[in-house]
Enzyme design. Structure first.
Site, short mmCIF file in Angstrom:
data_model
loop_
_atom_site.label_atom_id
_atom_site.label_comp_id
_atom_site.label_asym_id
_atom_site.label_seq_id
_atom_site.Cartn_x
_atom_site.Cartn_y
_atom_site.Cartn_z
N ARG A 20 1.07 -1.34 -0.01
CA ARG A 20 -0.40 0.48 -0.27
C ARG A 20 1.14 1.43 0.24
O ARG A 20 1.88 1.43 0.16
CB ARG A 20 -1.01 -0.04 1.27
N GLY A 21 0.10 2.97 0.08
CA GLY A 21 0.81 3.71 0.46
C GLY A 21 2.03 3.55 -0.74
O GLY A 21 2.41 3.82 -1.62
N ILE A 22 3.07 4.15 0.15
CA ILE A 22 4.72 4.62 -0.89
C ILE A 22 5.26 3.36 -1.52
O ILE A 22 5.43 3.73 -2.95
CB ILE A 22 5.64 5.42 0.38
N ASP A 66 8.70 -11.34 6.63
CA ASP A 66 8.93 -10.73 7.57
C ASP A 66 10.33 -10.38 7.63
O ASP A 66 11.03 -10.71 7.92
CB ASP A 66 9.05 -11.40 9.08
N TYR A 159 10.37 5.94 16.63
CA TYR A 159 10.57 5.77 15.27
C TYR A 159 11.10 6.93 15.11
O TYR A 159 12.04 6.13 14.31
CB TYR A 159 9.03 6.78 15.19
#
Length: 264
Positions: A20-22, A66, A159
């Site tokens: 998804r996304g970037i 993973d 993060y």
């Protein structure tokens, strides 16, 4: 024909965090420019990304992985080579975030974030370098950092630490492999209109005040000089440039793609 059409013909590209996304936007952009793409993520919806690329006439396959598991990472690059040939470009995009006050943050929050965002980049870079060295024609490693690799933000110390780590890893590896024709760069996306930023808006909004969904992100976007959130395609344009021959003399760099939000 656009001047970039086909510039990655004959190249094999691995993109992690591509469900998804970037990551999905990066994969689609490489495919449109002729690359064979192995899209990877830890969720089955990555198969839909590969299927959509194939439907549009591109070459793509998917692989569940993973990135914190060394054996799984090895299998990912095995699959890329088996299906498309030697790896030329590897984009380390898999990432996670949680947002919490320090007293509520758990050791598991810290460990998971560091494992995916920093260790995962390390393991994929390590394996990609080994594969690129084996074919001897050079290659490109491109790592996803964050605006928080420039400036840590509230309620996300884990993060920020993980993304600062990506920048240091990028610089160190760039020095090690530069003479082999391998470049290693990173990019720092700002506020990008993705599922992750929908989570960020809700979680930070709850901790920073009584924001309705979308209000906090809209407030932050008003502070961006370009006055809009970015798109996955905005990021993909930078990433494909860094993977191209036009960027052959660029390595060890971390480039912001954030509409001018952070200028450094």
């Amino acid at each position: 024909m656009s001047k970039t059409e086909g510039r990655f013909s004959g190249k094999t590209v691995v993109v992690t965090g591509a469900s998804r996304g970037i990551g999905a936007a990066i994969a689609r952009r490489f495919a449109r420019e002729g690359a064979a793409i192995l899209v990877s993520a830890n969720e089955a919806r990555v198969e839909e990304v590969a299927a959509a690329i194939v439907h549009e006439g591109g070459r793509a396959a998917s692989f569940l992985c993973d990135v914190t598991d060394k054996a799984a990472v090895t299998a990912l690059y095995d699959a890329a080579e088996a299906q498309f040939g030697g790896v030329d470009v590897s984009v380390q995009n898999a990432g996670v975030i949680t947002i919490a006050k320090i007293e509520d943050m758990t050791e598991a929050d810290w460990d998971t974030t560091m494992d995916v965002n920093t260790k995962g980049v390390f393991l994929c870079c390590q394996e990609a370098i080994r594969r690129i060295r084996s074919h001897g024609r050079g290659g490109r490693l491109i790592n996803t950092a964050s605006g928080q690799a420039r400036q840590g933000f509230i309620y996300t110390p884990h993060y920020a630490a993980s993304k600062f780590g990506v920048v240091g890893l990028t610089q160190s590896l760039a020095k090690e492999v530069a003479r082999e024709g391998i470049t290693v760069n990173a990019f720092c996306p700002g506020i990008i209109d993705t599922d992750m930023w929908a989570y960020n808006d809700a979680a930070w909004g709850k901790l920073l005040g009584s924001y309705e969904p979308g209000e906090l992100m809209a407030e932050w976007v008003r502070g961006i000089p370009m006055a809009r959130a970015g798109s996955g395609e905005d990021v993909a344009g930078l990433v494909t440039f860094l993977a191209s021959e036009d960027a052959a003399y660029i390595t060890g760099q971390t480039i912001n793609v954030d509409g001018g939000l952070i200028m450094s």
